[in-house]
Design an enzyme around this catalytic site. Structure first.
Site, PDB file in Angstrom:
ATOM      1  CD  GLU A   1      -0.134   6.856   6.320  1.00 29.25           C
ATOM      2  OE1 GLU A   1       0.876   6.955   6.690  1.00 29.25           O
ATOM      3  OE2 GLU A   1      -0.451   5.860   5.574  1.00 29.25           O
TER       4      GLU A   1
ATOM      5  CB  CYS B   1      -3.074   0.058  -2.639  1.00 29.41           C
ATOM      6  SG  CYS B   1      -3.219   1.641  -3.312  1.00 29.41           S
ATOM      7  CG  ASN B   2      -9.764   0.085  -2.329  1.00 33.18           C
ATOM      8  OD1 ASN B   2     -10.674  -0.535  -2.768  1.00 33.18           O
ATOM      9  ND2 ASN B   2      -9.325   0.010  -1.222  1.00 33.18           N
ATOM     10  CB  THR B   3      -5.199   4.170  -5.651  1.00 31.89           C
ATOM     11  OG1 THR B   3      -5.864   4.902  -4.405  1.00 31.89           O
ATOM     12  CG2 THR B   3      -4.859   5.459  -6.491  1.00 31.89           C
TER      13      THR B   3
ATOM     14  CB  CYS C   1      -9.294   4.266   0.699  1.00 34.78           C
ATOM     15  SG  CYS C   1      -7.814   4.725   1.086  1.00 34.78           S
ATOM     16  CB  THR C   2      -6.583  -0.694   2.044  1.00 30.16           C
ATOM     17  OG1 THR C   2      -5.617   0.433   1.856  1.00 30.16           O
ATOM     18  CG2 THR C   2      -7.042  -1.416   1.294  1.00 30.16           C
ATOM     19  CG  HIS C   3      -4.959   4.821   4.284  1.00 31.37           C
ATOM     20  ND1 HIS C   3      -4.255   4.226   3.370  1.00 31.37           N
ATOM     21  CD2 HIS C   3      -3.953   5.434   5.089  1.00 31.37           C
ATOM     22  CE1 HIS C   3      -3.260   4.599   3.330  1.00 31.37           C
ATOM     23  NE2 HIS C   3      -2.872   5.175   4.460  1.00 31.37           N
TER      24      HIS C   3
ATOM     25  CG  ASP D   1      -1.710   1.179   1.348  1.00 27.92           C
ATOM     26  OD1 ASP D   1      -2.583   1.501   0.215  1.00 27.92           O
ATOM     27  OD2 ASP D   1      -1.949   1.909   2.330  1.00 27.92           O
ATOM     28  CB  SER D   2       0.192   4.759  -0.600  1.00 24.93           C
ATOM     29  OG  SER D   2      -0.915   4.712   0.251  1.00 24.93           O
TER      30      SER D   2
ATOM     31  CE1 TYR E   1       2.099   5.173  -4.088  1.00 23.11           C
ATOM     32  CE2 TYR E   1       0.900   3.110  -4.560  1.00 23.11           C
ATOM     33  CZ  TYR E   1       2.183   3.653  -4.368  1.00 23.11           C
ATOM     34  OH  TYR E   1       3.345   2.996  -4.203  1.00 23.11           O
ATOM     35  N   GLY E   2      -3.531   8.650  -3.880  1.00 22.88           N
ATOM     36  CA  GLY E   2      -4.943   8.994  -4.286  1.00 22.88           C
ATOM     37  C   GLY E   2      -4.889  10.003  -5.024  1.00 22.88           C
TER      38      GLY E   2
HETATM   39  N1  DGL Z   1      -4.879   3.119   0.846  1.00 18.00           N
HETATM   40  C1  DGL Z   1      -4.741   3.205  -0.475  1.00 18.00           C
HETATM   41  C2  DGL Z   1      -6.036   3.167  -1.358  1.00 18.00           C
HETATM   42  O1  DGL Z   1      -6.723   2.047  -0.871  1.00 18.00           O
HETATM   43  C3  DGL Z   1      -4.002   4.738  -1.213  1.00 18.00           C
HETATM   44  C4  DGL Z   1      -4.102   5.843  -0.328  1.00 18.00           C
HETATM   45  C5  DGL Z   1      -3.377   6.809  -0.693  1.00 18.00           C
HETATM   46  O2  DGL Z   1      -2.123   6.819  -0.747  1.00 18.00           O
HETATM   47  O3  DGL Z   1      -4.071   7.921  -1.172  1.00 18.00           O
HETATM   48  O4  DGL Z   1      -6.371   3.506  -2.200  1.00 18.00           O
END
Ligand code: DGL
Length: 277
Positions: free
Chosen positions: A152, A75-77, A184-186, A12-13, A44-45
């Site tokens: 974060e 990571c979804n992105t 988004c996994t976060h 993931d990011s 990443y988003g």
């Molecule tokens: N956790 C990531 C996702 O699921 C990336 C979040 C990010 O870095 O913007 O998209």
């Protein structure tokens, strides 16, 4: 040749993919894992597909050198913007979170809200995946660009975070969704805040739970389930190892030993440093 006792690589990011890692511990405790957080290039988003593809290929090359047996894009992105392209390029099973999340959501709802990064929302990967399974399902995709930074920074329970969450959820509440996907996994890390803002009738789907089921099926089909005692998880980051270890402790229940590895600078930053005349 792959062996069942090799590690599964997750990336993931940042700390978002730990929601998938935790599900791995819960559902597949026998597996040995390797986790990479690309924190030097987070978020990443807000990045372009070209950049995401570039990062993902660099990570996949590195993970293949680490000799993993499977890679999970936690990571979804990356799953939305890069999975389809890179799957054909590597001789290793690569799984993304979106299809698992979409399948789980259509089982429980018809009016589905998806909260995600801007890049994932713009790709409409969730709408497409959901409507391919059930063309009658209605889907609202809401970009939540402030969430990743708040998570974060460990600002999970502040009044500010709650206000931001309400701002993002309001259009979904106005549309009477029956199901919400963490796109988004976060975002699972914000569960208490998000849950407190939704009517109890709204079901929450966390793709992290479902991707692990898919991984288990695939490993079983390939005869690659680990039957031995697992090795301790290896953690790597491209940014600060201390920051990652400090923040992830609360979700892992232990302070991980984290190794920093260098990754290329994003092209956009190199161009800002060396502008073309
Ligand atoms: N956790 C990531 C996702 O699921 C990336 C979040 C990010 O870095 O913007 O998209």
């Amino acid at each position: 040749m792959k062996n069942s006792n090799q590690r599964i690589g997750l990336f993931d990011s940042g700390v978002g993919g730990l929601t998938v890692l935790r599900e791995m511990y819960r559902q597949m405790p026998n597996e040995s894992l390797l986790y990479f957080a690309d924190s030097a290039r987070l978020p990443y988003g807000t990045r372009s597909q070209t950049e995401i593809l570039d990062f993902v290929r660099e990570i996949l090359d590195w993970m293949c050198n680490q000799n993993v047996k499977m890679i999970i894009m936690a990571c979804n992105t990356s799953s939305a913007l890069a999975l389809e392209a890179v799957r054909q390029e590597y001789d290793i099973p690569i799984l993304g979170v979106i299809l698992s999340g979409a399948k789980a959501a259509v089982k429980v709802g018809k009016r589905i809200g998806v909260i995600s990064t801007s890049a994932t929302a713009k790709s409409h990967a969730y709408r497409q995946a959901i409507q391919e399974i059930n063309s009658q399902a209605e889907v609202w995709e809401i970009p939540c660009p402030k969430f990743v930074h708040l998570i974060e920074q460990n600002q999970l329970y502040t009044a500010h975070t709650k206000n931001v969450a309400l701002e993002y959820l309001r259009p979904l509440l106005n549309n009477n969704i029956d199901t919400l996907i963490y796109g988004c996994t976060h975002y699972r890390h914000l569960e208490k805040t998000i849950r407190s803002l939704l009517p109890s009738s709204v079901k929450i789907v966390d793709p992290a739970e479902h991707i692990v089921v898919a991984a288990e099926k695939e490993l079983s089909a390939l005869g690659l389930r680990n039957k031995q005692f697992p090795f301790p998880t290896h953690f790597y980051v491209s940014g600060s190892s201390k920051q990652f270890a400090d923040i992830s402790q609360q979700w892992l229940g232990y302070k991980p030993r984290v190794i920093q590895i260098p990754m290329k600078k994003p092209l956009s930053e190199m161009m800002a440093l060396n502008p073309v005349e």
